[in-house]
Design an enzyme around this catalytic site. Structure first.
Site, PDB file in Angstrom:
ATOM      1  N   LYS A   1       0.858  -1.182   0.000  1.00 54.98           N
ATOM      2  CA  LYS A   1       0.000   0.000   0.000  1.00 54.98           C
ATOM      3  C   LYS A   1       0.897   1.237   0.000  1.00 54.98           C
ATOM      4  O   LYS A   1       1.913   1.271   0.728  1.00 54.98           O
ATOM      5  CB  LYS A   1      -0.874  -0.041   1.255  1.00 54.98           C
ATOM      6  CG  LYS A   1      -1.927   1.043   1.366  1.00 54.98           C
ATOM      7  CD  LYS A   1      -2.810   0.790   2.593  1.00 54.98           C
ATOM      8  CE  LYS A   1      -3.914   1.796   2.771  1.00 54.98           C
ATOM      9  NZ  LYS A   1      -4.787   1.516   3.928  1.00 54.98           N
TER      10      LYS A   1
ATOM     11  N   SER B   1      -9.656   1.443   2.859  1.00 59.94           N
ATOM     12  CA  SER B   1      -8.796   2.211   1.992  1.00 59.94           C
ATOM     13  C   SER B   1      -7.721   1.391   1.286  1.00 59.94           C
ATOM     14  O   SER B   1      -7.142   1.869   0.308  1.00 59.94           O
ATOM     15  CB  SER B   1      -8.112   3.309   2.808  1.00 59.94           C
ATOM     16  OG  SER B   1      -7.263   2.755   3.791  1.00 59.94           O
TER      17      SER B   1
ATOM     18  N   SER C   1      -9.842  -0.852   7.096  1.00 59.09           N
ATOM     19  CA  SER C   1      -9.285  -0.689   5.753  1.00 59.09           C
ATOM     20  C   SER C   1      -8.591  -1.904   5.167  1.00 59.09           C
ATOM     21  O   SER C   1      -8.247  -1.878   3.983  1.00 59.09           O
ATOM     22  CB  SER C   1      -8.310   0.477   5.726  1.00 59.09           C
ATOM     23  OG  SER C   1      -9.007   1.667   5.542  1.00 59.09           O
TER      24      SER C   1
HETATM   25  N1  GLN Z   1     -13.074   3.735   6.371  1.00 53.40           N
HETATM   26  C1  GLN Z   1     -12.505   4.184   7.594  1.00 53.40           C
HETATM   27  C2  GLN Z   1     -12.093   5.628   7.448  1.00 53.40           C
HETATM   28  O1  GLN Z   1     -12.394   6.190   6.458  1.00 53.40           O
HETATM   29  C3  GLN Z   1     -11.332   3.327   7.962  1.00 53.40           C
HETATM   30  C4  GLN Z   1     -10.135   3.661   7.191  1.00 53.40           C
HETATM   31  C5  GLN Z   1      -8.947   2.847   7.586  1.00 53.40           C
HETATM   32  O2  GLN Z   1      -9.065   1.826   8.240  1.00 53.40           O
HETATM   33  N2  GLN Z   1      -7.778   3.354   7.223  1.00 53.40           N
HETATM   34  O3  GLN Z   1     -11.473   6.203   8.282  1.00 53.40           O
END
Ligand code: GLN
Length: 496
Positions: A77, A152, A176
């Site tokens: 990532k 994400s 994410s």
């Molecule tokens: N979807 C969640 C957010 O927008 C979690 C994101 C993540 O785990 N990095 O913060």
């Protein structure tokens, strides 16, 4: 050996010198070139770096070493630093920045023989649940190119699902790794907070962020996890506690295991077809010998509200460093204050700006007690609920997400996107190890074909080994990942 083999199988073949790491790197790079035009998993490929590592791996194997990830293609990532490689967080604000050092978790995998194939797309600074918040590219779900991969860590997950990497690393702050893994039909694992070093992971919300593996099998995820876990002097939040090897303790049944089903997470609100998949998953756990027990998480419902104060508060502080002075983008203006403003206005996307505003407000004097301190208290209650639940069960099972992958632009208001993490955020707030594993398919109207769903399994703090063992038993007995395969991708090779 073929390119769709597991990491365990590829490493065995490379260690046995049936195939060289250079051959694996070359073949995987060619496959990325063929397929990634349709999927868009990678922001940048690092073919030369992968080749250089492959040569090193081949030399070490020739000299008699056995490497646990010898020649295994790895996607990263793009919020993890690799020395000498651009790292963007899918944000314009880091344009042109080249990482001067390598993240500890990444370095440990490279030392174990993995090949860094490239940097994958994400929601900007890991804020989002669909990958649509990336400022740098669009990633599609390999199961249906008209749908999002989840987020994400959407790029890392799509890369593994499309066969463009054998394993990948994602980061999970509130879901994410798990939510995109569910959307793309792969295994995604978030370890206990503090298990894996965050050194070299660009911070979003430091009390929640955790790096974890994405793979086709629980065994591969366990192997990657155990190789990167453990104390790191460069990250004071890593825990000095031995990492029990997880990949050798994988179980074949669930006899004597108490599986907690959360009363508050009743399935009645889900679409009937989705509900059926989860009902069957719970029944399958029982068939494997588990005892299903109902547990209560009365405060879990406050998870989203709590998270969307704590995570923005921490991000508003962490992202203060991106001001155009030392990193990436700089928009010159009349004086230093105006330069900060112009740089941040041009460099950050809407969702990042929204979170910085919310977080700054929640931390401001006058509101700190009402918002931030209250959220921290709620977080403590959520963790206490889990601790109580785990006195009655060994693992908690629930959906990883309430629906399969949705179409691009389907969720335009921020709150409907935030709700995608309803089932993953409570575990993040409590710091628990938690994973998503394929558990079935549904074909909603308008979908190109069947779409995968994920079962979320979560354990007590530091119970990674037991948790991965349970997940392996479920995976081997149900074989959901083997039941369907992604449709042929445009390009000469086609289906996996
Ligand atoms: N979807 C969640 C957010 O927008 C979690 C994101 C993540 O785990 N990095 O913060």
């Amino acid at each position: 050996m073929n390119l769709d083999d597991t990491a365990v199988a590829i490493a065995a073949a490379v260690n046995a010198r049936e195939i060289s790491a250079v051959e694996v790197a070359t073949a995987m790079h060619a496959r990325i070139e063929e397929r990634d035009g349709a999927v868009g998993a990678y922001l940048a490929t690092t073919g030369e770096l992968a080749l250089a590592h492959a040569q090193l791996v081949d030399a070490r194997v020739k000299a008699g070493e056995r490497l646990p990830l010898a020649g295994v293609p790895l996607a990263l990532k793009d919020n993890m630093c690799v020395a000498g490689t651009p790292t963007t967080c899918a944000s314009k604000i880091l344009a042109g920045w080249v990482a001067p050092y390598t993240a500890t978790a990444v370095q440990r995998l490279l030392d174990a023989g993995a090949l860094p194939l490239g940097k994958t797309n994400l929601d900007e600074f890991a804020m989002g649940s669909s990958c649509e918040n990336s400022a740098l590219g669009k990633t599609a779900n390999p199961w249906d190119l008209g749908r999002v991969p989840g987020g994400s860590s959407g790029g890392s997950v799509a890369a593994v699902a499309a066969g463009e990497a054998t394993v990948a690393l994602g980061s999970d702050t509130g879901g994410s790794i798990r939510e995109p893994a569910a959307f793309c039909g792969v295994v995604g694992f978030k370890p206990t907070y503090g298990r894996v070093s965050r050194y070299g992971l660009i911070a979003f919300a430091s009390s929640l962020d955790q790096i974890g593996p994405i793979a086709h099998t629980v065994e591969d995820a366990a192997l990657v996890y155990e190789l990167m876990a453990g104390r790191d002097p460069m990250d004071a939040t890593t825990v000095d506690r031995p990492v029990e090897p997880a990949s050798h303790a994988l179980r074949e049944d669930l006899a004597g295991v108490r599986v907690g089903i959360v009363g508050e997470f009743g399935l009645s609100e889900l679409e009937p077809a989705v509900r059926e998949v989860y009902e069957r998953a719970y029944a399958d756990l029982e068939k494997l010998g588990a005892e299903l027990v109902e547990v209560a998480l009365p405060t879990a419902d406050f998870g989203i509200a709590t998270y969307y104060l704590i995570a923005p508060a921490e991000c508003s502080s962490n992202l203060a460093r991106f001001d155009g002075m030392r990193y990436g983008l700089r928009v010159e203006a009349a004086d230093v204050g105006a330069t900060y403003e112009a740089t941040r206005a041009a460099g950050f996307g809407d969702e990042v700006k929204r979170r910085i505003l919310i977080g700054t407000h929640a931390l401001s004097s006058g509101y700190y007690d009402a918002y931030y301190v209250r959220a921290q208290k709620a977080r403590t209650l959520i963790a206490a609920d889990f601790a109580k639940a785990f006195s009655a069960c060994d693992v908690i099972a629930c959906p990883a997400a309430a629906s399969p992958a949705f179409a691009f632009n389907a969720k335009t208001d921020p709150v409907s996107m935030y709700l995608m993490d309803y089932y993953t955020i409570p575990m993040s707030l409590a710091g628990l190890p938690s994973l998503s594993i394929p558990c079935g398919y549904v074909t909603p109207p308008g979908a190109a074909g069947p779409l995968p769903l994920g079962l979320e399994l979560s354990g007590p703090l530091f119970a990674e080994r037991a948790l991965l063992g349970f997940a392996h038993a479920y995976e081997r007995a149900t074989q959901h990942a083997e039941l369907q395969s992604i449709p042929a991708l445009p390009g000469p090779v086609g289906a996996r």
